[in-house]
Design a protein around this motif. Structure first.
Motif, PDB file in Angstrom:
ATOM      1  N   GLU A 132       0.848  -1.192   0.000  1.00 28.15           N
ATOM      2  CA  GLU A 132       0.000   0.000   0.000  1.00 28.15           C
ATOM      3  C   GLU A 132       0.879   1.237   0.000  1.00 28.15           C
ATOM      4  OE1 GLU A 132      -4.146  -0.598   2.142  1.00 28.15           O
ATOM      5  OE2 GLU A 132      -2.473  -0.754   3.562  1.00 28.15           O
ATOM      6  N   GLN A 133       0.507   2.179  -0.842  1.00 24.65           N
ATOM      7  CA  GLN A 133       1.298   3.384  -0.974  1.00 24.65           C
ATOM      8  C   GLN A 133       0.437   4.495  -1.538  1.00 24.65           C
ATOM      9  OE1 GLN A 133       3.718   5.303  -0.282  1.00 24.65           O
ATOM     10  NE2 GLN A 133       5.329   5.052  -1.803  1.00 24.65           N
ATOM     11  N   GLU A 134       0.866   5.715  -1.278  1.00 24.64           N
ATOM     12  CA  GLU A 134       0.307   6.847  -1.995  1.00 24.64           C
ATOM     13  C   GLU A 134       0.797   6.788  -3.426  1.00 24.64           C
ATOM     14  OE1 GLU A 134      -0.074  11.619  -1.198  1.00 24.64           O
ATOM     15  OE2 GLU A 134       1.868  10.687  -0.871  1.00 24.64           O
ATOM     16  N   MET A 135      -0.077   7.136  -4.379  1.00 22.58           N
ATOM     17  CA  MET A 135       0.327   7.175  -5.786  1.00 22.58           C
ATOM     18  C   MET A 135       1.010   8.496  -6.098  1.00 22.58           C
ATOM     19  SD  MET A 135      -0.329   8.530  -8.995  1.00 22.58           S
ATOM     20  CE  MET A 135      -1.998   9.207  -8.951  1.00 22.58           C
ATOM     21  N   TYR A 136       2.189   8.404  -6.718  1.00 18.08           N
ATOM     22  CA  TYR A 136       2.844   9.555  -7.348  1.00 18.08           C
ATOM     23  C   TYR A 136       2.898   9.249  -8.846  1.00 18.08           C
ATOM     24  CZ  TYR A 136       4.799  12.079  -3.270  1.00 18.08           C
ATOM     25  OH  TYR A 136       4.984  12.833  -2.134  1.00 18.08           O
ATOM     26  N   GLY A 137       2.452  10.207  -9.689  1.00 16.75           N
ATOM     27  CA  GLY A 137       2.379   9.915 -11.118  1.00 16.75           C
ATOM     28  C   GLY A 137       3.010  10.982 -11.996  1.00 16.75           C
ATOM     29  N   GLU A 138       3.280  10.589 -13.238  1.00 22.44           N
ATOM     30  CA  GLU A 138       3.814  11.518 -14.246  1.00 22.44           C
ATOM     31  C   GLU A 138       2.694  12.428 -14.749  1.00 22.44           C
ATOM     32  OE1 GLU A 138       6.920  11.785 -15.210  1.00 22.44           O
ATOM     33  OE2 GLU A 138       7.767  10.026 -14.208  1.00 22.44           O
ATOM     34  N   MET A 139       3.045  13.628 -15.213  1.00 27.18           N
ATOM     35  CA  MET A 139       4.410  14.029 -15.452  1.00 27.18           C
ATOM     36  C   MET A 139       5.019  14.585 -14.163  1.00 27.18           C
ATOM     37  SD  MET A 139       4.508  15.409 -19.318  1.00 27.18           S
ATOM     38  CE  MET A 139       4.382  17.115 -18.783  1.00 27.18           C
ATOM     39  N   PHE A 140       6.209  14.116 -13.921  1.00 31.33           N
ATOM     40  CA  PHE A 140       7.015  14.595 -12.804  1.00 31.33           C
ATOM     41  C   PHE A 140       7.930  15.652 -13.409  1.00 31.33           C
ATOM     42  CE2 PHE A 140      10.455  13.055  -9.536  1.00 31.33           C
ATOM     43  CZ  PHE A 140      10.199  14.154  -8.739  1.00 31.33           C
ATOM     44  N   ASP A 141       7.779  16.874 -12.943  1.00 35.50           N
ATOM     45  CA  ASP A 141       8.476  17.985 -13.602  1.00 35.50           C
ATOM     46  C   ASP A 141       9.891  18.160 -13.036  1.00 35.50           C
ATOM     47  OD1 ASP A 141       9.108  20.197 -15.093  1.00 35.50           O
ATOM     48  OD2 ASP A 141       8.031  21.598 -13.781  1.00 35.50           O
ATOM     49  N   ILE A 142      10.762  17.279 -13.479  1.00 35.02           N
ATOM     50  CA  ILE A 142      12.185  17.334 -13.125  1.00 35.02           C
ATOM     51  C   ILE A 142      12.991  17.405 -14.415  1.00 35.02           C
ATOM     52  CG2 ILE A 142      12.155  16.137 -10.900  1.00 35.02           C
ATOM     53  CD1 ILE A 142      12.686  13.502 -12.491  1.00 35.02           C
ATOM     54  N   PRO A 143      14.239  17.881 -14.349  1.00 33.41           N
ATOM     55  CA  PRO A 143      15.110  17.688 -15.519  1.00 33.41           C
ATOM     56  C   PRO A 143      15.270  16.197 -15.796  1.00 33.41           C
ATOM     57  CG  PRO A 143      16.109  19.220 -13.940  1.00 33.41           C
ATOM     58  CD  PRO A 143      14.929  18.592 -13.246  1.00 33.41           C
ATOM     59  N   ALA A 144      15.532  15.839 -17.053  1.00 29.51           N
ATOM     60  CA  ALA A 144      15.785  14.432 -17.365  1.00 29.51           C
ATOM     61  C   ALA A 144      16.901  13.930 -16.458  1.00 29.51           C
ATOM     62  CB  ALA A 144      16.180  14.272 -18.833  1.00 29.51           C
TER      63      ALA A 144
END
Lengths: 259, 259, 259, 259
Positions: free
Chosen positions: A160-172
């Motif tokens: 079980e986890q919180e969802m983190y999703g794209e787009m993740f605004d980081i440099p490549a």
């Protein structure tokens, strides 16, 4: 001097705010997430035969625990924060970012994607999508020759986890190591390596405070691998040998003309 | 909507300080470097058949020329600054950086490696070595399929230039396009592409104020290529189609939960 | 199992053809370049406290020295070849490339840019410019936190060398470590890291047979750093834990369905 | 000469074997997948205002359709193959790979990850995991400023697809554009950009023959974006201007000394 001959000095920064107000978090982490992380690093690094010292640094004692002197004695800093990012003084965030550029490793965890330090080093918004519904997360390795994947199952399953999703605004990322899926169907670049100046940064997204993620052995393995990867390279730069070459700016900064 | 159907709106930012005090610079650029750069972009983009509007923005009128409204009407911003980086208000530097993350292209030139905007977007010190002895610089292409190299000789030869040398403290570029040598023996990553958020950044190092670099046709060709490369991608994102997917953060920022 | 607990098994491949026919090379390397390189690795790795075994493999004994069995006992292979690339059997070149994909490190040196093995792993022509006029080469570090730069002066100065120049037709390196200048004005990406499958590749360009490059201490330091960097990661992959996940292809290749 | 002024010449390679033997495929693609792809490119490129010619090349006519002369008149080649990779003659695979290095764009689709051409250009095994259970695939954009994402929903939802999963044994892409999730929980780097020599390669994984993927408008949008991105850059390289610089190898290959 070889890398293994010196002590690896790790500081585990914990915001320690959810732990004060949230019964669910208190139940999962009665001594705070920072304690669980620090103990996991101690035991895993010891099992790896790494000579390491692991200390805790809290938001409550940040003026001392992340002072110039304390940071000068720190090789790698892990960072967990969420509800109190704004309580980290700008001056201290700048100090930590500068130390990373000088060579200290940094391992931002989960919601630290939004910490001042990480955003200063990335130059982007670090926005992402999220949904806290207890999704199953699977952490897949996409770079099988990377040292951070040593001993890691493919995939790591977090029930079980919180969802983190794209787009993740980081440099490549300089190196992409892990990509996660969630039972809701989203994906996330969950393990990302960056170099900033002479320092190394590994962002690792698993670890919401409402789930026992840091008690999971596979996650502890990744954390131990990450601090070993992020430790500063020993530098023994020989003197510059030729007449018309400028001096090495990172060796003799006071004598180097930098624009 | 195709990319070529709309006007490319370019703003050429000039610090315009050396031009006020330095006879050598006045002689080379009687109307200011910004005028030379703007006219070069107008004529080169016209020759390329690109529908473009090129305006000048100066430090003296920065509150208006880089206002929220002005930036909202700007597709690509070139930036030249050196002796007055500190006179750019922090608020405006943050505004420009935010606009880049939202999609505006940025082309920092020469000593703009030390501008507030570039450093905010890089997250590093942006230090480098320098020596102003009128070295010959040769700009070599290392990525022959990149659009910024279109029509560019291999190498570009700049008869006299200030030397910029490694180590250049930037994140590893997403794409390395040019590497320069100097007659003193140094090397420099002189053409570097970065993506930050939805925006593109191309740092190009030739162009010290004491040499007629921006009058050189090959340099003007690179600048025209760069603003075409850096223009925002037209986005026509369709609505998100499925029930449990979060909304697109860059489309409906106000309705998206971002942590 | 930690990385330091096992012996680092290095093989130094030498074409050993110039040494048979060229008096200049015989004078510089009376026992062959491979002997100089192997001895340098032994002494430098010993000084680093690394438990290492270094053997020589020659084109003359390639059927044995690069047999399946021999390669299975090799962690990192350095490769020097030039005039006899075509004499390496295709089957052996394919075998070596496969071993790299399985995890063996590879360090191609100088004219090995044109070896069959390197070209198989790159997928490009590996063309470059060259001119053999005894230019001074300066090898500059562009990535100061990379382990291959440990103890390396900035720049390394090689008094006389063959010039290798851009464009070097390789894929963009995963990590660019060194860039060289030559007294004739050219530049070259002289230290490039690549990952291919589970293996690591470090191409290093200094080292023409007509100059005493491999006798130079700074070059020997780079070689010793490179073989340490390129050694395989110890893998202890845990069993895949979940029902509907396919098996790990690199762990149980025989039981994994790969298309 | 601007990029838009010339005709974009696309060839759609189809293996056309499943179409001959598999009723399910015949039902979905009565004229073959290649016809659906070619028609989609024609209509989508026309809607974009791009002057394009789209032809079909089949395994049955490969000696003519991918002859030296035919390839010389091709700007971008899309490639679908699966059950008959081995029937592509080695000589033709080498020819196509060489043309990519010379500038032709390549868009390998789905099971073309295992085609001879793609493997020649990657240098790796190109292995991956798979399971054909009709999973839902969601294709997420991770690089929102990339031209291939123009007009693409976030995510694209493909109701039924074969699962392709990590680890996908490719070199780290120069640009990662799409990452997919599958209802079984796997992830896959489904849209990957590479540069090889002067040519561009975009691998796109959706498209198994048993599902109507190429009939889907969003997939057709990606294909049209991809061929526009992959078209060769117009090159107008000026003569090399200085005495001691070697000639440009890609301009005057016959007169350039390449080692």
């Amino acid at each position: 001097m070889t890398q293994g001959s010196t002590t690896l000095r790790v500081a585990v920064f914990g915001e320690n705010r959810h732990e004060k107000v949230d019964p669910r978090v208190q139940e999962l982490y009665p001594d705070g997430m920072h304690t669980t992380i620090a103990e996991a690093l101690r035991s895993t690094l010891a099992a790896d035969g790494v000579d390491a010292e692991v200390r805790v640094a809290l938001l409550d004692d940040i003026e001392e625990s992340l002072s110039e002197e304390a940071l000068a004695r720190t090789d790698v800093l892990t960072w967990w924060g969420h509800m109190a990012h704004d309580d980290v003084p700008d001056e201290i965030a700048e100090r930590v970012a500068r130390r990373v550029r000088e060579g200290m490793g940094l391992v931002p965890l989960h919601s630290a994607h939004y910490s001042k330090v990480f955003r200063l080093l990335m130059g982007t918004s670090c926005n992402l999508l999220w949904r806290n519904d207890g999704d199953e997360e699977r952490v897949w390795t996409v770079n099988g020759s990377h040292p951070i994947t040593r001993g890691v199952p493919h995939p790591i399953v977090i029930p079980e986890q919180e969802m983190y999703g794209e787009m993740f605004d980081i440099p490549a990322p300089d190196e992409l190591v892990f990509v996660s899926s969630f039972s809701g169907g989203e994906v996330f670049r969950s393990g990302c390596c960056f170099r900033r100046g002479k320092g190394k940064v590994f962002y690792f997204s698993p670890g919401d405070q409402e789930y026992p993620v840091y008690h999971q052995a596979e996650i502890q393995r990744v954390l131990a691998n990450a601090v070993q990867w992020a430790r500063p390279e020993p530098r023994e730069i020989a003197p510059v040998k030729i007449a018309n070459a400028p001096r090495d700016w990172y060796r003799d900064e006071e004598t180097t003309r930098v624009i």
